[in-house]
Design a protein around this motif. Structure first.
Motif, mmCIF file in Angstrom:
data_model
loop_
_atom_site.group_PDB
_atom_site.id
_atom_site.type_symbol
_atom_site.label_atom_id
_atom_site.label_comp_id
_atom_site.label_asym_id
_atom_site.label_seq_id
_atom_site.Cartn_x
_atom_site.Cartn_y
_atom_site.Cartn_z
ATOM 1 N N TYR A 137 0.797 -1.232 0.000
ATOM 2 C CA TYR A 137 0.000 0.000 0.000
ATOM 3 C C TYR A 137 0.831 1.284 0.000
ATOM 4 O O TYR A 137 0.393 2.300 -0.514
ATOM 5 C CB TYR A 137 -0.971 -0.010 1.179
ATOM 6 C CG TYR A 137 -2.013 -1.092 1.002
ATOM 7 C CD1 TYR A 137 -2.996 -0.962 0.031
ATOM 8 C CD2 TYR A 137 -1.977 -2.247 1.755
ATOM 9 C CE1 TYR A 137 -3.922 -1.960 -0.177
ATOM 10 C CE2 TYR A 137 -2.910 -3.246 1.555
ATOM 11 C CZ TYR A 137 -3.873 -3.102 0.585
ATOM 12 O OH TYR A 137 -4.780 -4.093 0.361
ATOM 13 N N ARG A 165 -3.921 -8.083 6.349
ATOM 14 C CA ARG A 165 -5.047 -7.160 6.200
ATOM 15 C C ARG A 165 -6.093 -7.393 7.288
ATOM 16 O O ARG A 165 -6.623 -6.437 7.885
ATOM 17 C CB ARG A 165 -5.691 -7.355 4.831
ATOM 18 C CG ARG A 165 -4.936 -6.733 3.689
ATOM 19 C CD ARG A 165 -5.399 -7.366 2.410
ATOM 20 N NE ARG A 165 -5.042 -6.575 1.242
ATOM 21 C CZ ARG A 165 -4.904 -7.091 0.036
ATOM 22 N NH1 ARG A 165 -5.079 -8.395 -0.149
ATOM 23 N NH2 ARG A 165 -4.608 -6.328 -0.983
ATOM 24 N N ARG A 169 -7.147 -4.594 10.002
ATOM 25 C CA ARG A 169 -8.533 -4.100 10.163
ATOM 26 C C ARG A 169 -9.019 -4.345 11.587
ATOM 27 O O ARG A 169 -9.670 -3.484 12.194
ATOM 28 C CB ARG A 169 -9.437 -4.795 9.146
ATOM 29 C CG ARG A 169 -10.891 -4.304 9.195
ATOM 30 C CD ARG A 169 -11.672 -4.786 7.987
ATOM 31 N NE ARG A 169 -13.072 -4.378 8.081
ATOM 32 C CZ ARG A 169 -14.061 -5.188 8.461
ATOM 33 N NH1 ARG A 169 -13.819 -6.460 8.784
ATOM 34 N NH2 ARG A 169 -15.307 -4.748 8.507
ATOM 35 N N TYR B 11 -10.636 -7.325 -1.722
ATOM 36 C CA TYR B 11 -9.237 -6.858 -1.696
ATOM 37 C C TYR B 11 -8.707 -6.648 -3.117
ATOM 38 O O TYR B 11 -8.027 -5.661 -3.396
ATOM 39 C CB TYR B 11 -8.343 -7.859 -0.957
ATOM 40 C CG TYR B 11 -8.573 -7.908 0.539
ATOM 41 C CD1 TYR B 11 -9.059 -6.811 1.245
ATOM 42 C CD2 TYR B 11 -8.293 -9.063 1.262
ATOM 43 C CE1 TYR B 11 -9.272 -6.869 2.608
ATOM 44 C CE2 TYR B 11 -8.494 -9.142 2.634
ATOM 45 C CZ TYR B 11 -8.988 -8.033 3.297
ATOM 46 O OH TYR B 11 -9.207 -8.076 4.639
ATOM 47 N N TRP B 43 -11.938 -0.991 3.959
ATOM 48 C CA TRP B 43 -10.687 -1.106 3.199
ATOM 49 C C TRP B 43 -10.526 0.025 2.185
ATOM 50 O O TRP B 43 -9.407 0.409 1.869
ATOM 51 C CB TRP B 43 -10.567 -2.474 2.534
ATOM 52 C CG TRP B 43 -9.829 -3.379 3.479
ATOM 53 C CD1 TRP B 43 -10.347 -4.336 4.256
ATOM 54 C CD2 TRP B 43 -8.438 -3.302 3.773
ATOM 55 N NE1 TRP B 43 -9.383 -4.906 5.051
ATOM 56 C CE2 TRP B 43 -8.193 -4.283 4.773
ATOM 57 C CE3 TRP B 43 -7.392 -2.513 3.348
ATOM 58 C CZ2 TRP B 43 -6.926 -4.483 5.311
ATOM 59 C CZ3 TRP B 43 -6.132 -2.727 3.878
ATOM 60 C CH2 TRP B 43 -5.908 -3.692 4.849
#
Lengths: 181, 260
Positions: A137, A165, A169, B11, B43
């Motif tokens: 990212y 991920r 989160r 994703y 996200w």
């Protein structure tokens, strides 16, 4: 500047043209520094590591394999050096992080608060997960490129990134990063 | 609980890996699945924050510090030269020239020595076999003795040691007198010719003179001469020695050269 340009510069350095190594530093010092800084969270230490990384790259340049991308090789060296640094700093890490969090909580800026929360969440991740998130990212690397940097298979990159991920989160929800909480 | 496959697709969508068709399909699914939609929105927000972070990368300039620390000499190019250039450098170097001259000198020395050595150690030849060669220049010791004469009187003392070769006659003369005496050496000019008179040990009062067919020595004290005559024809001939005092002969004798 393309990968071919990188290879040209490397060849020039190997022929003794030191200014070409200066161009490589110009091109990559900022992303490498930010990668390292986001791992160590200390400006001076990040700068020291960046210098060591480029010196190591210069010393090992004759062993560079032109089949690979230069930045993959550079990032790998940077990541490995930073991980080694973090291992040595482990004993001091908790205290440092706590101090930083205490300081950062004083800000009132919402945007800055979210930024702080994001970095705090990243710090809670395992080092390899943190690196994967940063590469994906921060630097926008593809799975293939991350695979090349980390020297792990692409499907392993995907699997680990999936876990990273989920964990990120989870931490962000816990830290009330999202408005829905 | 959201299906893992749906999470992966979310994703992939956020990462921009899906084509145009799939997001529409995915968004239809999300519209019917609030939990998955929340994940998607979370996200999307995380992705946005990361993009902001990327745009706000910290500036850094460590170039000079790095360049100051690296070993600039590490990749100094070594001058690659071709084989012929390398050979030229070798052949034209002063060291090679000196070495070559030294070796050449050694070889020439060995060569010259081997040739000269043959002349020294070679088999001795008979006189007739070397007629017309440089054999005549051999040393006095190797010449044929014609005669050794001794004259002794109260007025003078003299020795005549005469040797000859095919081309030369060499007479070693020692003469001693308290008062002036004259030694006259006469010979047939068809048989001999004066070649040289060497005063090997002569005082200032003594003189010698010669012509093509005679030698005259005016002697006082002890003196030594070497008289060389050219031996013209290898036939038997005489050389006459006469000692005078005040033009009065004291002694006369002759030596025969080329005895048969």
């Amino acid at each position: 500047m393309s990968i071919q340009d990188d290879n040209i510069l490397i060849n020039e350095v190997l022929k003794g043209k030191i200014s070409s190594f200066g161009l490589l530093i110009d091109k990559y010092q900022k992303p490498v520094y930010n990668l390292i800084f986001n791992m160590v969270e200390d400006e001076d230490q990040a700068k020291d590591i960046v210098q060591d990384v480029f010196i190591k790259v210069y010393e090992k340049l004759e062993s560079f394999n032109f089949k690979h991308k230069f930045f993959s090789w550079l990032y790998r060296i940077a990541i490995n050096d930073t991980i080694n640094f973090l291992k040595n700093r482990k004993n001091f890490e908790t205290l440092t992080e706590q101090n930083e969090i205490q300081e950062e909580k004083t800000t009132n800026d919402h945007k800055e608060e979210q930024r702080r929360q994001l970095h705090a969440a990243l710090r809670e991740l395992r080092t390899d997960h943190r690196v994967l998130i940063l590469l994906k990212y921060f630097f926008g690397l593809s799975y293939e490129e991350i695979s090349d940097v980390m020297k792990i298979q692409e499907k392993m990159v995907k699997a680990r990134l999936f876990m990273a991920r989920e964990k990120l989160r989870e931490v962000l929800i816990k830290n009330k990063f999202f408005e829905h909480d | 609980m959201i299906d893992q496959d749906i999470i992966r697709r979310i994703y992939r969508d956020i990462d921009g890996e899906l084509d145009f068709q799939v997001p529409a399909e995915l968004k239809n699914f999300l519209a019917k699945n609030p939990e998955a939609e929340q994940l998607y929105r979370d996200w999307a927000k995380i992705g946005e924050k990361f993009r902001e972070e990327k745009e706000n990368f910290r500036e850094v300039d460590l170039k000079q510090q790095i360049l100051n620390k690296i070993n600039m000499e590490k990749y100094v190019p070594s001058e690659k030269i071709s084989f012929s250039e390398k050979m030229q450098q070798v052949f034209f170097s002063p060291r090679f020239k000196i070495g070559f001259a030294f070796v050449l000198g050694i070889f020439l020395g060995i060569f010259a020595f081997s040739i000269l050595n043959q002349g020294v150690t070679g088999k001795k030849l008979k006189q007739q076999d070397v007629s017309g060669t440089m054999w005549d220049s051999r040393s006095y010791d190797d010449m044929v003795t014609a005669d050794n004469i001794l004259y002794e009187s109260p007025m003078a003392k003299a020795t005549f040691n005469v040797k000859y070769s095919t081309r030369l006659v060499e007479a070693h003369i020692n003469i001693s007198s308290l008062y002036p005496v004259k030694l006259a050496i006469n010979f047939d000019p068809n048989a001999f010719m004066t070649f040289n008179v060497q005063n090997t040990n002569v005082n200032a009062q003594t003189t010698a003179m010669s012509s093509y067919n005679y030698v005259e020595i005016n002697n006082v004290g002890d003196n030594q001469f070497v008289v060389l005559l050219y031996n013209k024809n290898n036939l038997s001939n005489k050389i006459n020695f006469t000692i005078y005092q005040n033009e009065i002969p004291l002694y006369t004798n002759s030596v025969t050269i080329n005895k048969e």
